[in-house]
Write a protein that holds these residues in place. Sequence first.
Motif, PDB file in Angstrom:
ATOM      1  N   ASN A   4       3.149   3.055   5.491  1.00 36.25           N
ATOM      2  CA  ASN A   4       2.038   3.403   4.589  1.00 36.25           C
ATOM      3  C   ASN A   4       1.898   2.354   3.490  1.00 36.25           C
ATOM      4  OD1 ASN A   4       1.460   5.926   5.795  1.00 36.25           O
ATOM      5  ND2 ASN A   4       3.142   6.894   4.683  1.00 36.25           N
ATOM      6  N   HIS A   5       3.023   1.799   3.098  1.00 32.84           N
ATOM      7  CA  HIS A   5       3.016   0.806   2.016  1.00 32.84           C
ATOM      8  C   HIS A   5       2.217  -0.441   2.400  1.00 32.84           C
ATOM      9  CE1 HIS A   5       4.411  -2.055  -0.971  1.00 32.84           C
ATOM     10  NE2 HIS A   5       4.928  -2.783  -0.011  1.00 32.84           N
ATOM     11  N   LEU A   6       2.306  -0.849   3.665  1.00 34.21           N
ATOM     12  CA  LEU A   6       1.561  -2.053   4.080  1.00 34.21           C
ATOM     13  C   LEU A   6       0.056  -1.815   4.021  1.00 34.21           C
ATOM     14  CD1 LEU A   6       3.527  -3.704   7.031  1.00 34.21           C
ATOM     15  CD2 LEU A   6       3.764  -4.039   4.559  1.00 34.21           C
ATOM     16  N   VAL A   7      -0.388  -0.685   4.549  1.00 28.21           N
ATOM     17  CA  VAL A   7      -1.827  -0.383   4.503  1.00 28.21           C
ATOM     18  C   VAL A   7      -2.292  -0.291   3.049  1.00 28.21           C
ATOM     19  CG1 VAL A   7      -3.630   1.259   5.145  1.00 28.21           C
ATOM     20  CG2 VAL A   7      -1.731   0.837   6.713  1.00 28.21           C
ATOM     21  N   ALA A   8      -1.494   0.388   2.220  1.00 21.15           N
ATOM     22  CA  ALA A   8      -1.856   0.546   0.805  1.00 21.15           C
ATOM     23  C   ALA A   8      -1.954  -0.803   0.111  1.00 21.15           C
ATOM     24  CB  ALA A   8      -0.827   1.436   0.099  1.00 21.15           C
ATOM     25  N   THR A   9      -0.987  -1.671   0.368  1.00 26.26           N
ATOM     26  CA  THR A   9      -0.995  -2.980  -0.286  1.00 26.26           C
ATOM     27  C   THR A   9      -2.176  -3.820   0.207  1.00 26.26           C
ATOM     28  OG1 THR A   9       1.414  -2.882  -0.416  1.00 26.26           O
ATOM     29  CG2 THR A   9       0.391  -5.030  -0.802  1.00 26.26           C
TER      30      THR A   9
END
Length: 294
Positions: free
Chosen positions: A64-69
């Motif tokens: 989720n962190h990659l999409v958010a970033t």
Amino acid sequence: MFDQVYSPLQKIEHPLLTNFYVKRDDLIDPYISGNKWRKLKYLLKSAAEAGKTHLVTFGGAFSNHLVATASAAARAGFQSTAFVRGEPVENQMLLLCRLYGMHLIFTDRESYKDKRVLFDQHFGASASAFFIDEGGASAEAVKGCAEIIDELPDDMDLLFCAAGTGTTAAGLMQGILERQLHCELHVVPVLKGGAFIKDEMSAHVKVDQQLHLHTEYHFGGYAKTQPALLTFMAQFASSYGLLSDPVYTAKLFFAIHDLAEKQEIDKDAKIVALHTGGLLGILGMQEKLSKLFT
Ligand SMILES: *Cc1c(COP(=O)(O)O)cnc(C)c1O
């Protein structure tokens, strides 16, 4: 872009709990979801203040962190690159990253271990690159998560959250202590052996008797699941209109339900559960879910 947050507190008509609320951080944004928004807020400020224009970060292929970033970077005018752990793959999460213009570098598990070395090898000579650790873990992230407490009622008795690294939980603890609330913090680690969360939290904040860890709700470990969890997740969604994801928040809501059933939490206590978002995690379990429900 981080100034306005839509995250209402929703009352849940729960058969076992009379005073149960969910803090809907999942509604902040579909892609910069929940706690990832809170964690990135001050990281992006730090990057901008340092004159950096290129965010470089790390994560697994379903992070989720990659999409958010990727999404936050595009919106705030940064370039973005991610080191993705493991063999090259394609999936819906990475597709979203690419649509947001994130450059992906697949990295074998051995090299992935030392993120600073990777960063220095590829971007050591770049004046524009800004390092963001896996999951956004940082003092900035703790600060952003502490602000959630300002949006919650002062008279909460229990605040529940799910934990991966414990950064979000550390922020909530900090917020509770700074504001001198009597509220207990109840943390549900999604990894096996979740007692380590306490040490992770201690790196950021003084952890005291207000913290309660519930380490028995991991369902086999990170990204592991069991039919009972998926069935619960579907029941929870159809009963309350609240989606959760199998990696984090389904384990959180399951824990609350189970503790209520065992009468380990007072049924009249004012309880808030933080919905940390991450609903794209459902995509990673599509096959398992389809088998169970068709
Ligand atoms: C990343 C994530 C977490 C874990 O947060 P930590 O700060 O690493 O403990 C919890 N819930 C969701 C939905 C997430 O995406």
